[in-house]
Write a protein that holds these residues in place. Structure first.
Motif, PDB file in Angstrom:
ATOM      1  N   VAL A   9       0.849  -1.182   0.000  1.00  0.00           N
ATOM      2  CA  VAL A   9       0.000   0.000   0.000  1.00  0.00           C
ATOM      3  C   VAL A   9       0.890   1.239   0.000  1.00  0.00           C
ATOM      4  O   VAL A   9       1.963   1.239   0.607  1.00  0.00           O
ATOM      5  CB  VAL A   9      -0.978  -0.021   1.215  1.00  0.00           C
ATOM      6  N   ARG A  10       0.449   2.255  -0.710  1.00  0.00           N
ATOM      7  CA  ARG A  10       1.166   3.530  -0.706  1.00  0.00           C
ATOM      8  C   ARG A  10       0.710   4.302   0.524  1.00  0.00           C
ATOM      9  O   ARG A  10      -0.419   4.757   0.605  1.00  0.00           O
ATOM     10  CB  ARG A  10       0.824   4.338  -1.960  1.00  0.00           C
ATOM     11  N   THR A  11       1.589   4.451   1.488  1.00  0.00           N
ATOM     12  CA  THR A  11       1.211   5.125   2.729  1.00  0.00           C
ATOM     13  C   THR A  11       1.190   6.637   2.571  1.00  0.00           C
ATOM     14  O   THR A  11       0.587   7.316   3.394  1.00  0.00           O
ATOM     15  CB  THR A  11       2.168   4.740   3.872  1.00  0.00           C
ATOM     16  N   ASP A  12       1.822   7.152   1.538  1.00  0.00           N
ATOM     17  CA  ASP A  12       1.756   8.601   1.308  1.00  0.00           C
ATOM     18  C   ASP A  12       0.498   8.987   0.539  1.00  0.00           C
ATOM     19  O   ASP A  12       0.207  10.168   0.385  1.00  0.00           O
ATOM     20  CB  ASP A  12       3.006   9.094   0.589  1.00  0.00           C
ATOM     21  N   LEU A  13      -0.284   7.992   0.074  1.00  0.00           N
ATOM     22  CA  LEU A  13      -1.536   8.233  -0.641  1.00  0.00           C
ATOM     23  C   LEU A  13      -2.686   7.452  -0.014  1.00  0.00           C
ATOM     24  O   LEU A  13      -3.566   6.952  -0.713  1.00  0.00           O
ATOM     25  CB  LEU A  13      -1.386   7.851  -2.112  1.00  0.00           C
ATOM     26  N   LEU A  14      -2.686   7.347   1.315  1.00  0.00           N
ATOM     27  CA  LEU A  14      -3.752   6.613   2.011  1.00  0.00           C
ATOM     28  C   LEU A  14      -5.085   7.319   1.836  1.00  0.00           C
ATOM     29  O   LEU A  14      -5.154   8.545   1.878  1.00  0.00           O
ATOM     30  CB  LEU A  14      -3.438   6.504   3.501  1.00  0.00           C
ATOM     31  N   ILE A  15      -6.136   6.517   1.659  1.00  0.00           N
ATOM     32  CA  ILE A  15      -7.474   7.092   1.633  1.00  0.00           C
ATOM     33  C   ILE A  15      -8.305   6.620   2.822  1.00  0.00           C
ATOM     34  O   ILE A  15      -9.261   7.282   3.200  1.00  0.00           O
ATOM     35  CB  ILE A  15      -8.220   6.792   0.318  1.00  0.00           C
ATOM     36  N   ALA A  16      -7.926   5.481   3.424  1.00  0.00           N
ATOM     37  CA  ALA A  16      -8.695   4.957   4.553  1.00  0.00           C
ATOM     38  C   ALA A  16      -7.810   4.121   5.464  1.00  0.00           C
ATOM     39  O   ALA A  16      -6.959   3.372   5.002  1.00  0.00           O
ATOM     40  CB  ALA A  16      -9.871   4.119   4.061  1.00  0.00           C
ATOM     41  N   VAL A  17      -8.038   4.288   6.753  1.00  0.00           N
ATOM     42  CA  VAL A  17      -7.422   3.459   7.787  1.00  0.00           C
ATOM     43  C   VAL A  17      -8.561   3.029   8.694  1.00  0.00           C
ATOM     44  O   VAL A  17      -9.261   3.867   9.256  1.00  0.00           O
ATOM     45  CB  VAL A  17      -6.363   4.240   8.590  1.00  0.00           C
ATOM     46  N   LEU A  40      -5.646  -3.813  11.570  1.00  0.00           N
ATOM     47  CA  LEU A  40      -5.675  -2.458  11.043  1.00  0.00           C
ATOM     48  C   LEU A  40      -5.634  -2.591   9.523  1.00  0.00           C
ATOM     49  O   LEU A  40      -4.705  -3.195   8.977  1.00  0.00           O
ATOM     50  CB  LEU A  40      -4.470  -1.668  11.552  1.00  0.00           C
ATOM     51  N   VAL A  41      -6.652  -2.065   8.842  1.00  0.00           N
ATOM     52  CA  VAL A  41      -6.746  -2.169   7.392  1.00  0.00           C
ATOM     53  C   VAL A  41      -6.387  -0.821   6.788  1.00  0.00           C
ATOM     54  O   VAL A  41      -7.004   0.194   7.109  1.00  0.00           O
ATOM     55  CB  VAL A  41      -8.164  -2.591   6.948  1.00  0.00           C
ATOM     56  N   LEU A  42      -5.376  -0.811   5.921  1.00  0.00           N
ATOM     57  CA  LEU A  42      -4.925   0.397   5.236  1.00  0.00           C
ATOM     58  C   LEU A  42      -5.284   0.290   3.760  1.00  0.00           C
ATOM     59  O   LEU A  42      -5.034  -0.742   3.139  1.00  0.00           O
ATOM     60  CB  LEU A  42      -3.408   0.560   5.368  1.00  0.00           C
ATOM     61  N   ARG A  43      -5.861   1.346   3.181  1.00  0.00           N
ATOM     62  CA  ARG A  43      -6.200   1.376   1.754  1.00  0.00           C
ATOM     63  C   ARG A  43      -5.603   2.628   1.140  1.00  0.00           C
ATOM     64  O   ARG A  43      -5.628   3.690   1.749  1.00  0.00           O
ATOM     65  CB  ARG A  43      -7.704   1.380   1.558  1.00  0.00           C
TER      66      ARG A  43
END
Length: 185
Positions: free
Chosen positions: A98-106, A116-119
């Motif tokens: 996942v791109r953490t600099d472009l997160l849309i949802a946590v 913990l779900v990262l999108r």
């Protein structure tokens, strides 16, 4: 056709600036050793019991070996790594990034085990145990730094409060660790 879980962090978008070192879960190798020990202990116990009972043959030995391998597959830990702008979760057969600099949802998921779900904005999805972040401050620092960047850019639409709760918990754990180390419990 490439699966969405195989989004490479440097193929799309510009990577963030900063140190290019990759950090890993420090407890992963210990967890692998523990999984191998448990599977080996089960195999040894089953073989000894079957041998003492006098019913051990090559079919039963193969069955016990298969059972021990299945236990190893179940217990095998996920390897979490992070670099500038990305976080990856690697299982035996699949790596999710996942791109953490472009997160849309946590999103925190409660259940039998906390997750913990990262999108990210490219469809990447990583699910990880928050205890990995608690036990590895370097991983948490990478995620927190990039999540703040996502929040400042306005891409993080959901999950700000979950990240802030996790940051508060990590700060509390760090402070308790400092107090324990200094003898001020």
């Amino acid at each position: 056709m490439e699966h969405l879980d195989h989004v490479h962090p440097r193929l799309t978008g510009s990577p963030p600036s900063g140190p290019g070192t990759v950090v890993y879960d420090r407890g992963w190798s210990r967890d692998v050793r523990n999984a191998v020990r448990c599977a080996g202990a089960l195999l040894g116990l089953l073989l000894v019991i079957d041998r003492v009972a006098g019913s051990l043959d090559w079919w039963r030995g193969a069955l016990w070996l298969l059972l021990a391998l299945l236990l190893l597959l179940v217990l095998f830990p996920v390897r979490v790594s992070a670099g500038p702008g990305w976080l990856a979760s690697r299982r035996l057969l699949r790596t999710r990034r996942v791109r953490t600099d472009l997160l849309i949802a946590v999103r925190p998921v409660d259940g039998v085990s906390r997750r913990l779900v990262l999108r990210d904005g490219f469809g990447g999805r990583v699910e990880l145990d928050p205890e990995v972040l608690v036990a590895n401050p370097d991983l948490w620092h990478r995620l927190d730094e990039d999540a703040r960047r996502s929040e400042a850019a306005g891409t993080l639409r959901c999950g700000r409060s979950a990240l802030h709760r996790l940051a508060h918990r990590l700060d509390r754990e760090t402070a308790l660790g400092v107090f324990r180390a200094s003898g001020m419990e």
